[in-house]
Design a protein around this motif. Structure first.
Motif, PDB file in Angstrom:
ATOM      1  N   LEU A 202       0.870  -1.175   0.000  1.00 15.49           N
ATOM      2  CA  LEU A 202       0.000   0.000   0.000  1.00 15.49           C
ATOM      3  C   LEU A 202       0.907   1.225   0.000  1.00 15.49           C
ATOM      4  N   LYS A 203       0.965   1.902  -1.125  1.00 21.07           N
ATOM      5  CA  LYS A 203       1.982   2.937  -1.294  1.00 21.07           C
ATOM      6  C   LYS A 203       1.488   4.340  -0.998  1.00 21.07           C
ATOM      7  N   ASP A 204       0.231   4.628  -1.259  1.00 20.33           N
ATOM      8  CA  ASP A 204      -0.252   5.988  -1.003  1.00 20.33           C
ATOM      9  C   ASP A 204      -1.201   6.001   0.183  1.00 20.33           C
ATOM     10  N   ALA A 205      -1.447   7.197   0.700  1.00 19.80           N
ATOM     11  CA  ALA A 205      -2.242   7.326   1.922  1.00 19.80           C
ATOM     12  C   ALA A 205      -3.700   6.948   1.700  1.00 19.80           C
ATOM     13  N   SER A 206      -4.210   7.065   0.472  1.00 22.20           N
ATOM     14  CA  SER A 206      -5.599   6.666   0.244  1.00 22.20           C
ATOM     15  C   SER A 206      -5.775   5.173   0.448  1.00 22.20           C
ATOM     16  N   ALA A 207      -4.677   4.403   0.346  1.00 22.61           N
ATOM     17  CA  ALA A 207      -4.720   2.968   0.621  1.00 22.61           C
ATOM     18  C   ALA A 207      -4.348   2.651   2.055  1.00 22.61           C
ATOM     19  N   SER A 208      -3.315   3.344   2.591  1.00 19.72           N
ATOM     20  CA  SER A 208      -2.779   2.988   3.911  1.00 19.72           C
ATOM     21  C   SER A 208      -3.443   3.735   5.060  1.00 19.72           C
ATOM     22  N   ALA A 209      -4.288   4.740   4.772  1.00 24.10           N
ATOM     23  CA  ALA A 209      -4.919   5.509   5.855  1.00 24.10           C
ATOM     24  C   ALA A 209      -5.788   4.637   6.743  1.00 24.10           C
ATOM     25  N   ILE A 210      -6.215   3.505   6.223  1.00 19.22           N
ATOM     26  CA  ILE A 210      -7.038   2.608   7.026  1.00 19.22           C
ATOM     27  C   ILE A 210      -6.218   2.018   8.179  1.00 19.22           C
ATOM     28  N   TYR A 211      -4.870   2.175   8.117  1.00 18.32           N
ATOM     29  CA  TYR A 211      -4.006   1.759   9.219  1.00 18.32           C
ATOM     30  C   TYR A 211      -3.531   2.945  10.055  1.00 18.32           C
ATOM     31  N   GLY A 212      -4.031   4.118   9.749  1.00 17.98           N
ATOM     32  CA  GLY A 212      -3.904   5.284  10.600  1.00 17.98           C
ATOM     33  C   GLY A 212      -2.530   5.583  11.134  1.00 17.98           C
ATOM     34  N   THR A 213      -2.377   5.403  12.433  1.00 18.99           N
ATOM     35  CA  THR A 213      -1.190   5.827  13.165  1.00 18.99           C
ATOM     36  C   THR A 213       0.113   5.244  12.665  1.00 18.99           C
ATOM     37  N   ARG A 214       0.076   4.063  12.046  1.00 20.21           N
ATOM     38  CA  ARG A 214       1.319   3.395  11.656  1.00 20.21           C
ATOM     39  C   ARG A 214       1.454   3.260  10.144  1.00 20.21           C
ATOM     40  N   GLY A 215       0.719   4.065   9.393  1.00 20.80           N
ATOM     41  CA  GLY A 215       0.757   3.936   7.943  1.00 20.80           C
ATOM     42  C   GLY A 215       1.591   4.967   7.233  1.00 20.80           C
ATOM     43  N   SER A 216       2.297   5.842   7.964  1.00 23.80           N
ATOM     44  CA  SER A 216       2.981   6.954   7.319  1.00 23.80           C
ATOM     45  C   SER A 216       4.131   6.503   6.428  1.00 23.80           C
ATOM     46  N   ASN A 217       4.721   5.345   6.681  1.00 24.10           N
ATOM     47  CA  ASN A 217       5.821   4.846   5.854  1.00 24.10           C
ATOM     48  C   ASN A 217       5.374   3.757   4.889  1.00 24.10           C
ATOM     49  N   GLY A 218       4.058   3.646   4.683  1.00 22.22           N
ATOM     50  CA  GLY A 218       3.540   2.608   3.820  1.00 22.22           C
ATOM     51  C   GLY A 218       3.237   1.337   4.596  1.00 22.22           C
ATOM     52  N   VAL A 219       2.440   0.471   3.980  1.00 16.22           N
ATOM     53  CA  VAL A 219       2.025  -0.775   4.620  1.00 16.22           C
ATOM     54  C   VAL A 219       2.228  -1.909   3.625  1.00 16.22           C
ATOM     55  N   ILE A 220       2.743  -3.027   4.105  1.00 19.68           N
ATOM     56  CA  ILE A 220       2.905  -4.218   3.281  1.00 19.68           C
ATOM     57  C   ILE A 220       2.054  -5.332   3.877  1.00 19.68           C
ATOM     58  N   LEU A 221       1.060  -5.759   3.114  1.00 16.29           N
ATOM     59  CA  LEU A 221       0.147  -6.815   3.551  1.00 16.29           C
ATOM     60  C   LEU A 221       0.642  -8.148   3.006  1.00 16.29           C
ATOM     61  N   ILE A 222       0.740  -9.124   3.866  1.00 13.32           N
ATOM     62  CA  ILE A 222       1.227 -10.448   3.483  1.00 13.32           C
ATOM     63  C   ILE A 222       0.152 -11.478   3.792  1.00 13.32           C
ATOM     64  N   THR A 223      -0.215 -12.245   2.782  1.00 14.50           N
ATOM     65  CA  THR A 223      -1.191 -13.316   2.949  1.00 14.50           C
ATOM     66  C   THR A 223      -0.470 -14.641   2.788  1.00 14.50           C
ATOM     67  N   THR A 224      -0.613 -15.517   3.756  1.00 14.48           N
ATOM     68  CA  THR A 224       0.055 -16.811   3.681  1.00 14.48           C
ATOM     69  C   THR A 224      -0.832 -17.819   2.964  1.00 14.48           C
ATOM     70  N   LYS A 225      -0.231 -18.916   2.581  1.00 11.33           N
ATOM     71  CA  LYS A 225      -0.922 -19.925   1.783  1.00 11.33           C
ATOM     72  C   LYS A 225      -1.981 -20.651   2.619  1.00 11.33           C
ATOM     73  N   LYS A 226      -3.101 -20.956   1.952  1.00 11.48           N
ATOM     74  CA  LYS A 226      -4.179 -21.699   2.583  1.00 11.48           C
ATOM     75  C   LYS A 226      -4.412 -22.995   1.813  1.00 11.48           C
ATOM     76  N   GLY A 227      -5.197 -23.854   2.403  1.00 13.13           N
ATOM     77  CA  GLY A 227      -5.554 -25.090   1.723  1.00 13.13           C
ATOM     78  C   GLY A 227      -6.655 -24.870   0.705  1.00 13.13           C
ATOM     79  N   ALA A 228      -6.989 -25.917  -0.042  1.00 10.83           N
ATOM     80  CA  ALA A 228      -8.072 -25.874  -1.029  1.00 10.83           C
ATOM     81  C   ALA A 228      -8.719 -27.240  -1.077  1.00 10.83           C
ATOM     82  N   ALA A 229     -10.001 -27.237  -1.404  1.00 11.38           N
ATOM     83  CA  ALA A 229     -10.737 -28.492  -1.479  1.00 11.38           C
ATOM     84  C   ALA A 229     -10.129 -29.388  -2.550  1.00 11.38           C
ATOM     85  N   GLY A 230     -10.047 -30.662  -2.248  1.00 13.31           N
ATOM     86  CA  GLY A 230      -9.483 -31.617  -3.192  1.00 13.31           C
ATOM     87  C   GLY A 230      -8.527 -32.564  -2.505  1.00 13.31           C
ATOM     88  N   LYS A 231      -7.817 -33.327  -3.305  1.00 11.55           N
ATOM     89  CA  LYS A 231      -6.869 -34.287  -2.763  1.00 11.55           C
ATOM     90  C   LYS A 231      -5.735 -33.578  -2.037  1.00 11.55           C
TER      91      LYS A 231
END
Length: 1010
Positions: A202-231
């Motif tokens: 999240l590079k600009d404040a219109s994206a990172s403002a949702i993190y308020g107090t700690r977003g002034s230097n940008g925010v990096i969101l990391i999603t880890t791997k999940k399972g999926a239906a199947g074998k």
């Protein structure tokens, strides 16, 4: 009787007609990535009935005829028609068109389609990061995301410096990392990069403002791997290889001796070189201190194993990974063992619960910091004393330098006994409830607990009066960080009249950060054997200290996202943060943002044009905050101190002010404006993104000196105030090409970005940093770029005495009275006829004019190829290694110094004469002589892989790869590594202190999937 038969017939007919109308539900996913598709439109053909998929890609249609046909459409996918055939569950896979607009992008507390973004957000899939084997995933991200400057330090366990879109505050530049919705601070060394599904920056404040107090230097969101239906699917990978460092070219014993003597004779002195024989040469040692302390190769290992699977009720995944990097020194390493367990369970259509559970262990066997000592150490000195001089203490048997005061680096390395162990757990359980269609409530409690134990032992030894330790010391510290976060969000998605798309979110979060420290030490351990290196073995000077600190944050947040017909977009968000770091009346601050986009290519007047496949204009504005100050910045306190009374100097323990608080301190705010355009051409094979932005801090938090008349102690006379401002302005331009020709796929991307960092207001003060030789290298000044080098301008060398004596002012006075032929000529910048402090000026800027990332990929049948390049251009480095041409205090010099340094008219025009006194200040004054271009272009990764065909492996997929990291660097910089040298803080960057360079790494990799 006929009436009964008629009634029965009508009943059966009614039941039959009713039975044909069923409820249909299912999930829509993409074919290439198997990810849920948000916002896909599922319509009953020939009817107005339809539904839009939610955040999980699910839909529900009620009262659908069992004979009906569903039409599924989404931007970026091929439209499909699928007959219902009386099925109640219908999961749908859409085939990709040549577009990535359909990709799901995680944003703060939610997710949207990439094509619906109104802010500047860069997304990258985890599989693009796995090609590089590294201990910190940000090293692999370098050059792949525009506007993100990443500088890597090569040492084991070292964290890279990450700057997103420049620097707008002196209070740190690290972004906030959020892993699976849990903020984890500013360091993700602990994370296994093989566990990452995707990263969003999240590079600009219109994206990172949702993190308020700690977003002034940008925010990096990391999603880890999940399972999926199947074998159940299993995967295993291993990379093993070695690292090397280029050996610096340092003078041998003979040249060292000549340089040493020449320095004295040039100044008219008798050399004090320690001759070890009558002829002064025959018995000189010639120790190669690099070979004595450094390995030729250092090993790197990375192993991972995981599995995943599930069904319609639950999905699961688990992994375990081990990474180890050895130091290039003959001691030191960093290793980490991490595991991850993820599970989600669907109780019914309304309730889902899950947990991500990540335990880990890290170990540091501390790496020495001896590169400077290795290059400075006298090469005529042997490593050890003669055996007939050995004593019982092995640490006292090392040789003392013959001709300088440098400590023996081999002895220092072998004495080093310090390290740390850290045990940690990151857990994020959640419950998600969807009581009605489109409405989702999610509550998540995250905890990030770390427990670190650090131990150190310094043995007693005596090599010389200037190289000794007495007594021995053993110490241990325990530091525990326990952070927790409780997040509650309520989101609602709805499509009205097929064209009005609404996505609303409201939330409430509570966070608490706790830090516990305990330290203890004792001296005089009876023996240096390993079994005695514990505090209990110490006999004197017992020291104990401990402290606990806390701070907390409570936040209210909301966001509204609306788009009309996927042409006109509007996003607005607000976050209200309350922090315990600020006093009553200033605890709360509001951080709003708004952004909009117009998909021009969706307009009717663009339908028949053949140039743009996609054209979208974005605008965004927002405010974010910064609270990187001490927990008690607003509190004044007293502590114990010693007072001296009377002529007999009697000491008494008393109290005094030890901290000055400011009850008026308030939030620091950064305001951001961004304009961007996204374009796609040539059937979506070529994508171009351009952005321009500016961000400025207001009420920047700085520590200001109090007036001495207030009577406060000078060492505590600073307090936090909102008195500063900084500004960053820049642009980004990105090109991405992807294409396929039969079995051959290939792609290329080019990222170009530039940013200017400026100090707007420093309360009228200068901020001096980079202390060296009793002076400062850097000065930060209002209205100018930050962290600029400040010193004298060198205008060549005096080649003869005539040039020296003729360099006078209008009164005939010598400008440099201490100069001799071969010394620097300094420019009279202010034209006052003398060379002094007033002639200092700005002589270099450590921040680049241009940052470039270039990436290539190709695949043909079983073969694949990856290449990544990164470079910076226009940045300067203050190269303190150039002092090694001088031999300060008898230190060793760079090879070739004897001929490279000025030794007669015309022999050199840039390297001054050898001198022991240096009366002209050639090497003690900060000057442009030390400033070099830090521009470089580096091959970060070159990899070729081969996947064995199914005819050989069956259902098992095996890929073998060979890769080189940091294979080559194109640069004119004379130091060891321009990338490491460019690191530093906001107000002190680009000074080469001879840090650990980035090694060249050769790796063999195996990937197994079955």
């Amino acid at each position: 009787m006929k009436r009964y038969i008629l009634f029965l017939f009508i009943s059966l007919l009614t039941f039959s007609l009713h039975a044909q109308n069923i409820d249909v539900t299912g999930t829509v996913i993409g074919e290439s990535d198997q990810e849920p598709i948000i916002g896909a439109y599922v319509k009953v053909k020939g009817s107005t009935a339809g539904a839009v998929t939610d955040l999980n890609g699910t839909y529900m249609l009620k009262g659908v005829s069992g004979k009906a046909t569903l039409v599924i459409s989404c931007v970026g996918y091929a439209t499909q028609e699928i007959p219902v055939k009386d099925r109640h569950t219908l999961n749908i896979t859409l085939k990709d068109e040549a577009s990535d607009l359909n990709e799901v992008v995680v944003i703060g507390y939610g997710a949207v389609k990439k094509g619906d973004l109104t802010s500047s957000i860069s997304a990258i899939k985890g599989d693009k990061l796995e090609h590089m084997s590294t201990g910190n995933v940000m090293n692999a991200l370098q050059g792949q995301v525009n506007g993100v400057q990443i500088s890597n330090a090569g040492g084991p366990g070292a964290s890279p410096r990450v700057i997103i879109r420049g620097i707008s505050t002196i209070n740190g530049s690290d972004p906030l990392y959020v892993v699976d919705g849990m903020p984890v601070g500013t360091n993700i060394n602990f994370l296994n990069q093989n566990d990452i599904e995707s990263m969003q920056v999240l590079k600009d404040a219109s994206a990172s403002a949702i993190y308020g107090t700690r977003g002034s230097n940008g925010v990096i969101l990391i999603t880890t791997k999940k399972g999926a239906a199947g074998k159940t699917k299993f995967n295993a990978s291993a990379t093993w290889g070695f690292q090397t460092l280029s050996k610096p070219d340092i003078a041998g014993a003979d040249e060292y001796r000549q340089v040493f003597n020449t320095r004295y004779t040039n100044d008219g002195h008798t050399s004090i070189f320690n001759e070890t024989s009558d002829d002064g040469r025959s018995s000189l040692g010639n120790t190669d201190w690099w070979d004595e302390t450094m390995r030729d190769v250092a090993l790197q290992q990375n192993y991972n194993f995981g599995f995943s699977g599930g069904n319609d009720k639950y999905i699961y995944s688990a992994s375990i990974g081990y990474y180890r990097q050895d130091s290039q020194y003959k001691t030191g390493n960093w290793q980490k063992l991490s595991a991850r367990f993820s599970m989600e369970y669907n109780f019914n259509k309304m309730v889902k619960a899950g947990i991500d559970f990540t335990p880990r262990y890290e170990n540091w066997d501390d790496t020495p910091s001896l590169l400077g000592a290795i290059m400075a150490m006298d090469p005529t000195t042997p490593v050890m004393n003669d055996e007939d001089k050995w004593v019982s203490n092995p640490y006292s048997n090392y040789a003392r330098s013959h001709n300088n005061q440098e400590w023996n680096p081999v002895a220092s390395m072998n004495r080093l006994d310090s390290g740390a162990d850290e045990y940690a757990l990151l857990a994020t359980p959640f419950v998600q409830i969807s009581p009605i269609k489109g409405l989702t409530f999610r509550t998540q409690f995250g905890v990030n607990a770390r427990f670190r134990m650090t131990n150190s032992f310094v043995p007693e030894f005596f090599i010389d009066n200037l190289e000794q330790q007495n007594p021995s010391t053993v110490s241990s510290s325990h530091e525990n960080w326990i952070d927790w976060n409780w997040t509650n969000t309520l989101s609602y998605m709805k499509t009205f009249n097929k064209k009005h798309n609404l996505n609303v979110m409201a939330g409430y979060t509570v966070e608490r950060f706790q830090d516990y420290q305990l330290y203890g030490s004792r001296d005089d351990v009876p023996s240096s054997i390993e079994e005695m290196r514990y505090i209990n073995a110490g006999t004197t000077n017992q020291q104990v200290s401990g402290v606990a600190s806390y701070n907390s944050l409570v936040s209210y947040l909301g966001r509204l996202m609306y788009n009309y017909d996927e042409r006109y977009y509007l996003t607005a968000s607000v976050r209200v943060d309350g922090s315990s770091k600020f006093p009553s009346g200033s605890k709360y601050a509001t951080f709003p943002s708004v952004s909009g986009a117009w998909r021009i290519s969706g307009e009717n007047f663009m339908k028949n044009q053949k140039v743009f496949d996609d054209l979208k204009l974005r605008l965004g504005w927002g405010k974010v905050g910064n609270q990187n100050i001490s927990n008690d910045a607003y509190i004044s306190s007293v502590g114990t101190t010693r007072y001296v009374f009377g002529t007999d100097a009697t000491t008494t323990v008393g109290t005094a002010v030890n901290r000055i608080g400011n009850t008026q301190v308030r939030w620091e705010t950064v305001e951001d404006f961004n304009i961007g355009v996204d374009m796609a051409f040539l059937k979506n094979r070529l994508k171009v993104t351009a952005d321009w932005y500016t961000k400025k801090s207001h009420d920047m938090l700085m520590q200001k000196e109090n007036l001495l008349v207030l009577g406060l102690p000078a060492w505590n006379g600073r307090m936090w105030e909102n008195i500063g401002s900084m500004k960053a302005t820049g642009w980004e331009l990105g090109f991405n090409w992807q294409d396929q020709i039969k079995d051959f796929t290939y792609g290329a991307s080019l990222n170009l970005s530039s940013v200017r960092n400026k100090a707007v207001n420093l309360n009228g003060n200068y901020i001096y940093t980079g202390s060296h030789n009793g002076d400062y290298i850097i000065r930060n000044e209002e209205g100018l770029p930050i962290s600029q080098f400040y010193g004298y301008v060198v205008d060549g060398l005096f080649q003869n005495q005539t040039e020296v004596t003729s360099y006078t002012n209008e009164y005939g006075e010598a400008m440099q009275p201490n100069a001799q032929p071969g010394d620097f000529r300094y420019k009279d910048i202010n034209l006052d006829g003398k060379i002094d402090e007033n002639d200092k000026t700005y002589i270099g800027n450590p921040f680049p004019d241009l940052m470039v990332g270039f990436n290539l990929n190709a695949a043909y049948k079983g073969f694949d190829f990856q290449a990544q390049f990164y470079g910076t251009f226009g940045n300067d480095i203050y190269n303190l290694n150039k002092e090694r041409y001088f031999g300060v205090n008898g230190s060793n010099v760079l090879a070739g110094t004897l001929n490279a340094a000025w030794h007669g008219e015309g022999t050199s025009y840039d390297i001054p004469r050898l001198s022991v006194d240096d009366p002209n200040g050639n090497y003690t004054k900060p000057s442009s002589y030390f400033v070099e271009s830090g521009s470089y272009f580096r091959c970060k990764l070159l990899q070729i892989g081969y996947t064995l065909p199914k005819s050989v492996m069956g259902n098992v997929q095996l890929r073998v790869s060979l890769s080189a990291q940091n294979l080559f660097t194109i640069t004119g910089y004379s130091g060891m590594d321009p990338e490491t040298a460019s690191m530093g803080s906001a107000t002190e960057a680009g000074i080469d202190w001879t840090g650990y360079p980035n090694p060249r790494t050769i790796l063999l990799g195996l990937n197994l999937n079955f």
